[in-house]
Design a protein around this motif. Structure first.
Motif, short mmCIF file in Angstrom:
data_model
loop_
_atom_site.label_atom_id
_atom_site.label_comp_id
_atom_site.label_asym_id
_atom_site.label_seq_id
_atom_site.Cartn_x
_atom_site.Cartn_y
_atom_site.Cartn_z
N GLY A 88 -1.09 -3.09 -1.10
CA GLY A 88 -0.64 -2.12 -2.10
C GLY A 88 0.74 -1.57 -1.85
O GLY A 88 1.27 -1.60 -0.74
N GLN A 89 1.33 -1.05 -2.91
CA GLN A 89 2.71 -0.56 -2.84
C GLN A 89 2.83 0.80 -2.19
O GLN A 89 3.95 1.20 -1.86
CB GLN A 89 3.35 -0.58 -4.22
N ASP A 90 1.73 1.52 -1.96
CA ASP A 90 1.80 2.84 -1.32
C ASP A 90 1.31 2.80 0.12
O ASP A 90 0.98 3.83 0.70
CB ASP A 90 0.95 3.86 -2.10
N VAL A 91 1.29 1.63 0.74
CA VAL A 91 0.71 1.46 2.07
C VAL A 91 1.32 2.41 3.10
O VAL A 91 0.64 2.85 4.02
CB VAL A 91 0.79 -0.02 2.51
N ASP A 92 2.59 2.76 2.96
CA ASP A 92 3.25 3.66 3.91
C ASP A 92 3.04 5.14 3.58
O ASP A 92 3.57 6.00 4.27
CB ASP A 92 4.75 3.36 3.97
N ARG A 93 2.26 5.41 2.53
CA ARG A 93 2.02 6.81 2.12
C ARG A 93 0.53 7.14 2.11
O ARG A 93 0.05 7.83 1.23
CB ARG A 93 2.66 7.05 0.76
N VAL A 94 -0.20 6.61 3.10
CA VAL A 94 -1.63 6.88 3.23
C VAL A 94 -1.86 7.69 4.50
O VAL A 94 -1.48 7.27 5.58
CB VAL A 94 -2.45 5.57 3.27
N SER A 95 -2.49 8.83 4.34
CA SER A 95 -2.80 9.71 5.47
C SER A 95 -4.28 9.59 5.81
O SER A 95 -5.14 9.73 4.94
CB SER A 95 -2.46 11.16 5.11
N THR A 96 -4.56 9.31 7.08
CA THR A 96 -5.93 9.25 7.56
C THR A 96 -6.08 10.28 8.69
O THR A 96 -5.07 10.72 9.24
CB THR A 96 -6.28 7.85 8.11
N PRO A 97 -7.29 10.63 9.05
CA PRO A 97 -7.46 11.55 10.19
C PRO A 97 -6.85 10.99 11.48
O PRO A 97 -6.34 11.73 12.31
CB PRO A 97 -8.97 11.70 10.31
#
Length: 140
Positions: free
Chosen positions: A92-101
């Motif tokens: 996906g194009q937002d792969v660098d904008r995913v926040s996980t715990p």
């Protein structure tokens, strides 16, 4: 003979009711999760609770996956999880904008939050900002 016909009709009605529940996002358990199609658009039931996004759930060998597509079918992000451990997948194009715990990222101040997917195990939210869409996955 009539008894068998009634049983078959009742079974058909129950089965179709389950399919409607899955298609409407009502069922987010393992039965609603596809086994294949991750990274592709539209290969599973859309389980999103927000009409701006499409969320597809997959499960394979005990690992669960969520994929988020925009309305045009473009994959935006994908997350894998077991329990409360999450990984961002390179989809996906937002792969660098995913926040996980496990790997939190800063969400821009003033970003507007929208819950996109909710189950008993996880919540996925989109944060819309001038810098793009950011995603946060967490346990409820």
């Amino acid at each position: 003979m009539r008894t068998w016909i009634c049983v078959l009709l009742a079974g058909s009605l129950l089965a179709s009711g389950g399919a409607v529940g899955q298609a409407s996002g009502g069922n987010t358990g393992p039965a609603a999760m596809a086994k294949t199609g991750l990274g592709q658009s539209g290969n599973s039931n859309d389980l999103s609770v927000d009409s701006l996004w499409k969320v597809y759930a997959f499960e394979r060998k005990g690992i669960r996956y969520l994929q988020v597509d925009d309305q045009s079918g473009t994959p935006r992000a994908a997350i894998a999880y077991i329990g409360d451990t999450f990984w961002t997948l390179p989809i996906g194009q937002d792969v660098d904008r995913v926040s996980t715990p496990q790997e939190p990222i800063a969400i821009p101040s003033g970003a507007v939050q929208r819950v996109v997917y909710q189950s008993k195990d996880v919540q996925l939210s989109a944060f819309e900002s001038a810098s793009g869409v950011f995603w946060r996955i967490s346990t409820p």
